[in-house]
Write a protein that holds these residues in place. Structure first.
Motif, mmCIF file in Angstrom:
data_model
loop_
_atom_site.group_PDB
_atom_site.id
_atom_site.type_symbol
_atom_site.label_atom_id
_atom_site.label_comp_id
_atom_site.label_asym_id
_atom_site.label_seq_id
_atom_site.Cartn_x
_atom_site.Cartn_y
_atom_site.Cartn_z
ATOM 1 N N LEU A 271 20.455 -4.287 1.468
ATOM 2 C CA LEU A 271 20.406 -2.880 1.854
ATOM 3 C C LEU A 271 19.017 -2.291 1.607
ATOM 4 C CD1 LEU A 271 23.871 -1.874 0.417
ATOM 5 C CD2 LEU A 271 23.195 -1.560 2.803
ATOM 6 N N ALA A 272 18.409 -2.665 0.484
ATOM 7 C CA ALA A 272 17.107 -2.109 0.119
ATOM 8 C C ALA A 272 15.988 -2.579 1.037
ATOM 9 C CB ALA A 272 16.775 -2.475 -1.330
ATOM 10 N N ARG A 273 16.184 -3.661 1.751
ATOM 11 C CA ARG A 273 15.172 -4.102 2.722
ATOM 12 C C ARG A 273 15.013 -3.087 3.850
ATOM 13 N NH1 ARG A 273 16.160 -9.445 5.554
ATOM 14 N NH2 ARG A 273 13.936 -9.315 5.984
ATOM 15 N N HIS A 274 16.117 -2.409 4.171
ATOM 16 C CA HIS A 274 16.134 -1.579 5.366
ATOM 17 C C HIS A 274 16.296 -0.088 5.089
ATOM 18 C CE1 HIS A 274 16.385 -5.282 7.687
ATOM 19 N NE2 HIS A 274 17.373 -5.668 6.892
ATOM 20 N N LEU A 275 16.851 0.270 3.943
ATOM 21 C CA LEU A 275 17.140 1.670 3.662
ATOM 22 C C LEU A 275 16.314 2.178 2.495
ATOM 23 C CD1 LEU A 275 21.051 1.602 3.936
ATOM 24 C CD2 LEU A 275 19.371 2.082 5.730
ATOM 25 N N ALA A 276 16.123 3.472 2.444
ATOM 26 C CA ALA A 276 15.451 4.098 1.311
ATOM 27 C C ALA A 276 16.216 3.792 0.037
ATOM 28 C CB ALA A 276 15.362 5.604 1.539
ATOM 29 N N ALA B 286 0.830 -1.201 0.000
ATOM 30 C CA ALA B 286 0.000 0.000 0.000
ATOM 31 C C ALA B 286 0.858 1.242 0.000
ATOM 32 C CB ALA B 286 -0.894 -0.001 1.230
ATOM 33 N N ALA B 287 0.474 2.231 -0.773
ATOM 34 C CA ALA B 287 1.213 3.489 -0.819
ATOM 35 C C ALA B 287 0.729 4.414 0.279
ATOM 36 C CB ALA B 287 1.012 4.155 -2.178
ATOM 37 N N PRO B 288 1.657 5.224 0.837
ATOM 38 C CA PRO B 288 1.244 6.206 1.816
ATOM 39 C C PRO B 288 0.367 7.263 1.173
ATOM 40 C CG PRO B 288 3.539 6.523 1.201
ATOM 41 C CD PRO B 288 3.085 5.266 0.570
ATOM 42 N N GLY C 279 6.453 9.484 2.101
ATOM 43 C CA GLY C 279 5.744 9.443 0.835
ATOM 44 C C GLY C 279 5.884 10.672 -0.041
ATOM 45 N N ASP C 280 6.884 11.528 0.228
ATOM 46 C CA ASP C 280 7.037 12.743 -0.588
ATOM 47 C C ASP C 280 7.917 12.447 -1.805
ATOM 48 O OD1 ASP C 280 9.206 12.285 1.006
ATOM 49 O OD2 ASP C 280 9.590 14.394 1.484
ATOM 50 N N PHE C 281 7.385 11.666 -2.704
ATOM 51 C CA PHE C 281 8.123 11.243 -3.884
ATOM 52 C C PHE C 281 8.164 12.381 -4.906
ATOM 53 C CE2 PHE C 281 5.742 7.215 -2.637
ATOM 54 C CZ PHE C 281 6.709 6.877 -1.705
ATOM 55 N N ASP C 282 9.344 12.588 -5.493
ATOM 56 C CA ASP C 282 9.452 13.627 -6.517
ATOM 57 C C ASP C 282 8.924 13.099 -7.848
ATOM 58 O OD1 ASP C 282 11.486 12.072 -7.706
ATOM 59 O OD2 ASP C 282 13.051 13.114 -6.592
ATOM 60 N N ALA C 283 8.953 13.959 -8.860
ATOM 61 C CA ALA C 283 8.354 13.593 -10.150
ATOM 62 C C ALA C 283 9.054 12.401 -10.781
ATOM 63 C CB ALA C 283 8.403 14.799 -11.098
ATOM 64 N N LEU C 284 10.378 12.351 -10.644
ATOM 65 C CA LEU C 284 11.121 11.236 -11.240
ATOM 66 C C LEU C 284 10.774 9.929 -10.550
ATOM 67 C CD1 LEU C 284 13.203 10.382 -13.330
ATOM 68 C CD2 LEU C 284 15.003 10.874 -11.644
ATOM 69 N N ALA D 276 0.501 10.451 1.095
ATOM 70 C CA ALA D 276 1.170 11.526 0.361
ATOM 71 C C ALA D 276 1.721 11.052 -0.958
ATOM 72 C CB ALA D 276 2.288 12.122 1.213
ATOM 73 N N GLY D 277 1.796 9.759 -1.162
ATOM 74 C CA GLY D 277 2.412 9.250 -2.384
ATOM 75 C C GLY D 277 1.436 9.083 -3.515
ATOM 76 N N GLY D 278 0.182 9.373 -3.261
ATOM 77 C CA GLY D 278 -0.780 9.232 -4.342
ATOM 78 C C GLY D 278 -0.943 7.777 -4.722
ATOM 79 N N ASP D 279 -1.027 7.530 -6.011
ATOM 80 C CA ASP D 279 -1.253 6.179 -6.497
ATOM 81 C C ASP D 279 0.044 5.443 -6.805
ATOM 82 O OD1 ASP D 279 -0.491 7.764 -8.571
ATOM 83 O OD2 ASP D 279 -1.920 6.910 -10.026
ATOM 84 N N VAL D 280 1.184 5.967 -6.351
ATOM 85 C CA VAL D 280 2.476 5.333 -6.614
ATOM 86 C C VAL D 280 2.848 4.428 -5.450
ATOM 87 C CG1 VAL D 280 4.914 5.719 -7.092
ATOM 88 C CG2 VAL D 280 3.210 7.324 -7.954
ATOM 89 N N ARG D 281 3.091 3.173 -5.733
ATOM 90 C CA ARG D 281 3.503 2.215 -4.704
ATOM 91 C C ARG D 281 4.994 2.329 -4.441
ATOM 92 N NH1 ARG D 281 3.467 -2.600 -6.420
ATOM 93 N NH2 ARG D 281 3.232 -3.630 -4.416
ATOM 94 N N PRO D 282 5.421 2.419 -3.181
ATOM 95 C CA PRO D 282 6.850 2.464 -2.871
ATOM 96 C C PRO D 282 7.606 1.260 -3.441
ATOM 97 C CG PRO D 282 5.570 3.047 -0.946
ATOM 98 C CD PRO D 282 4.588 2.585 -1.981
ATOM 99 N N ALA D 283 6.945 0.093 -3.433
ATOM 100 C CA ALA D 283 7.603 -1.104 -3.958
ATOM 101 C C ALA D 283 7.975 -0.940 -5.417
ATOM 102 C CB ALA D 283 6.696 -2.319 -3.790
ATOM 103 N N ALA D 284 7.141 -0.259 -6.180
ATOM 104 C CA ALA D 284 7.425 -0.067 -7.602
ATOM 105 C C ALA D 284 8.603 0.880 -7.801
ATOM 106 C CB ALA D 284 6.182 0.476 -8.305
ATOM 107 N N ILE D 285 8.663 1.930 -6.979
ATOM 108 C CA ILE D 285 9.805 2.849 -7.060
ATOM 109 C C ILE D 285 11.086 2.114 -6.690
ATOM 110 C CG2 ILE D 285 10.823 4.948 -6.113
ATOM 111 C CD1 ILE D 285 7.996 5.964 -5.599
ATOM 112 N N ALA D 286 11.032 1.358 -5.610
ATOM 113 C CA ALA D 286 12.216 0.617 -5.172
ATOM 114 C C ALA D 286 12.676 -0.368 -6.235
ATOM 115 C CB ALA D 286 11.919 -0.113 -3.866
ATOM 116 N N LEU D 287 11.739 -1.009 -6.907
ATOM 117 C CA LEU D 287 12.098 -1.958 -7.965
ATOM 118 C C LEU D 287 12.822 -1.258 -9.104
ATOM 119 C CD1 LEU D 287 11.989 -4.779 -9.206
ATOM 120 C CD2 LEU D 287 9.719 -4.200 -10.121
#
Length: 516
Positions: free
Chosen positions: A126-131, A11-13, A359-364, A15-26
């Motif tokens: 590293l990605a399990r624990h860090l941004a 689930a996305a926070p 959840g303050d993801f930039d445009a990129l 503030a992140g809108g419809d963008v899932r953090p998992a997708a950004i991390a991938l």
């Protein structure tokens, strides 16, 4: 290898809108793989710069052809028949198969695969624990600092299995559970690929101490009772795993000798003369010095700290690296992996949970998250292009400093007979060419446990001692590097003449009247 996969909420926070953090991390993960691939492909020819690659390939070919694991030396004339085992036999077989199927491109390809797999495991942990961006930055730093010893040799083929095994046991300890017995399969492969597998025993032991210090029962000895300990399932799991680790390592053609070989290297006299076994030279490698200073500053100037058992294990790897520079990948890559949890805990500003919650993801980031599949496919395509370009390079062959092809061809054309005295770095080339060596890179359990190599190198340039050595071993010709101190000795000896000389090697032969 589930320990290194991202474990996050889908689930996305808000503030992140419809963008899932998992997708950004991938998307960041795939971008990291592309960068690591580019880094190793840029130096792909350097993966063949080690002379030992050549003898590993030849021995692997012989094992496959004969179906026999050697127990006595048949590749040198100085110690022919002496006890020797090919303890890293599986790496030789893999390298020889890669060479037979794809030539030098095949050898480089399998090495690149091992390197990229190692990066992926470290970055994943590293990605399990860090941004995503801090995880990527640390992974790339550790990868770059390890790259000086990226060559097509057994330690690189074993590296992904070593990293996965160590990460697995420490994740188990951090999560207060026993390791999965399936991890013993990684130990079997590690033991058959490279002799560094005994580090896995130490990793498992230190991880168990860490587990015990965090366990509600084991951390309070006053509460122990036989019944309570028997009912403690995680403890039983750790005991079984620890007992089976050496058993798994002995699933090896040479059984217990694979473990014993590790300790033989401790007092090997040749190590003092082999570059990769030298202590870290901070003057020659200022980046290493800067990196170690940065790590110390991080612990002194921030709240960052590590549990005692983990700190002790990282300290052991630091000691190994400082005393023998060849252990750079184990220190940098494993340290980054093992401290990921502590970095997130004590520096929460770069923790994955904080990044997800904020959840303050930039445009990129939003674009990468929405197009993660497209980004992944594009990165994979670019990576394949980079690898294909590297594998078709005309420079993809061992350099003359490792394989003096012209000199060996000249020796064959002249029909040279008798024993050869060779520079240490030409041992692998001679084994590959089927010519028994004077000395070569098989210093473990051979050449009087390296003492003969050390004595030979120590007498380099001493005319009287070299002349006695030539006669004692009935040397008929020499194959020396232009910078070898013995070259001037050979030029000055009566009864010896130059047969061949080029930028890589010089051959001297005995004249007829000088033959012993």
């Amino acid at each position: 290898m589930s320990d290194t996969t991202s474990q996050i909420s889908g689930a996305a926070p808000a503030a992140g809108g419809d963008v899932r953090p998992a997708a950004i991390a991938l998307s960041v993960r795939t971008f990291g793989l592309l960068l690591a691939t580019a880094m190793v492909c840029l130096v792909a020819p350097n993966l063949l710069n080690d002379p030992d690659t050549l003898w590993h390939i030849r021995i692997g070919q012989d094992i496959r052809a004969n179906g026999v694991f050697p127990v006595a030396d048949s590749y040198s004339h100085t110690f022919a028949g002496a006890p020797w085992i090919a303890k890293q036999w599986l790496s030789g077989v893999v390298l020889s198969l890669a060479h037979d199927l794809g030539g030098w491109a095949g050898v480089v390809a399998i090495t690149i695969a091992a390197v990229i797999a190692s990066f992926a495991l470290v970055h994943g942990q590293l990605a399990r624990h860090l941004a995503p961006l801090p995880a990527l930055a640390i992974a790339l730093w550790a990868f770059a600092m390890s790259s000086s010893v990226f060559v097509a040799r057994p330690h690189m083929l074993a590296l992904p299995f070593a990293i996965w095994f160590v990460i697995h046991v420490w994740n188990a300890a951090d999560e207060r559970r026993p390791p999965n017995l399936l991890a013993l399969g990684a130990m079997v492969l590690w033991a058959n690929l490279h002799g560094s597998f005994t580090l896995g025993f130490l990793a498992a032991g230190a991880a168990f101490v860490h587990f015990a210090a965090r366990d509600e029962l084991l951390a309070r000895p006053g509460t122990w009772s036989p019944a309570a300990l028997r009912r403690h399932r995680p403890l039983r799991g750790w005991i079984v795993f620890g007992a089976l680790c050496p058993v798994a390592a002995m699933v090896h053609p040479y059984g217990w000798q694979a473990i014993a070989s590790t300790f033989v290297m401790v007092d090997n006299a040749a190590l003092a003369h082999i570059a990769e076994w030298q202590p870290l030279d901070f003057g020659a490698d200022p980046l290493a010095a800067f990196s170690l200073i940065a790590i110390i500053v991080a612990f002194l100037a921030t709240p960052l700290r590590a549990p005692l058992a983990k700190a002790a294990f990282v300290g052991l790897m630091l000691y190994m690296f400082v005393t023998h520079a060849r252990f750079a990948p184990l220190f940098y890559l494993l340290t980054a992996s093992l401290l990921a949890r502590e970095i997130a805990r004590y520096l929460p500003g770069i923790a994955r949970r904080t990044w997800e919650r904020r959840g303050d993801f930039d445009a990129l980031q939003r674009l990468a998250g929405r197009k993660s599949r497209t980004v992944g496919a594009a990165m994979a395509a670019l990576g394949l292009v980079l690898i294909a370009s590297a594998l078709t390079s005309e420079r993809l062959r061992p350099p003359g400093t490792v394989y003096p092809a012209s000199a060996i061809a000249a020796a064959r054309a002249a029909g040279l007979e008798g024993n050869v005295m060779n520079s240490y770095d030409f041992g692998g080339a001679l084994i590959r060419a089927g010519i028994p060596t004077f000395i070569d890179g098989r210093a473990d359990r051979l050449f009087d446990n390296g003492a003969f190599i050390a004595e030979t190198i120590a007498m380099a340039g001493k005319a009287e001692e070299i002349e006695q050595l030539l006669d004692a071993h009935e040397i008929g010709w020499t194959l020396l590097k232009p910078a070898d101190p013995n070259l001037a000795v050979m030029d000055g000896l009566d009864g010896w003449t130059r047969l061949h000389a080029d930028a890589d090697a010089v051959i001297h032969v005995r004249s007829q009247r000088a033959k012993p």
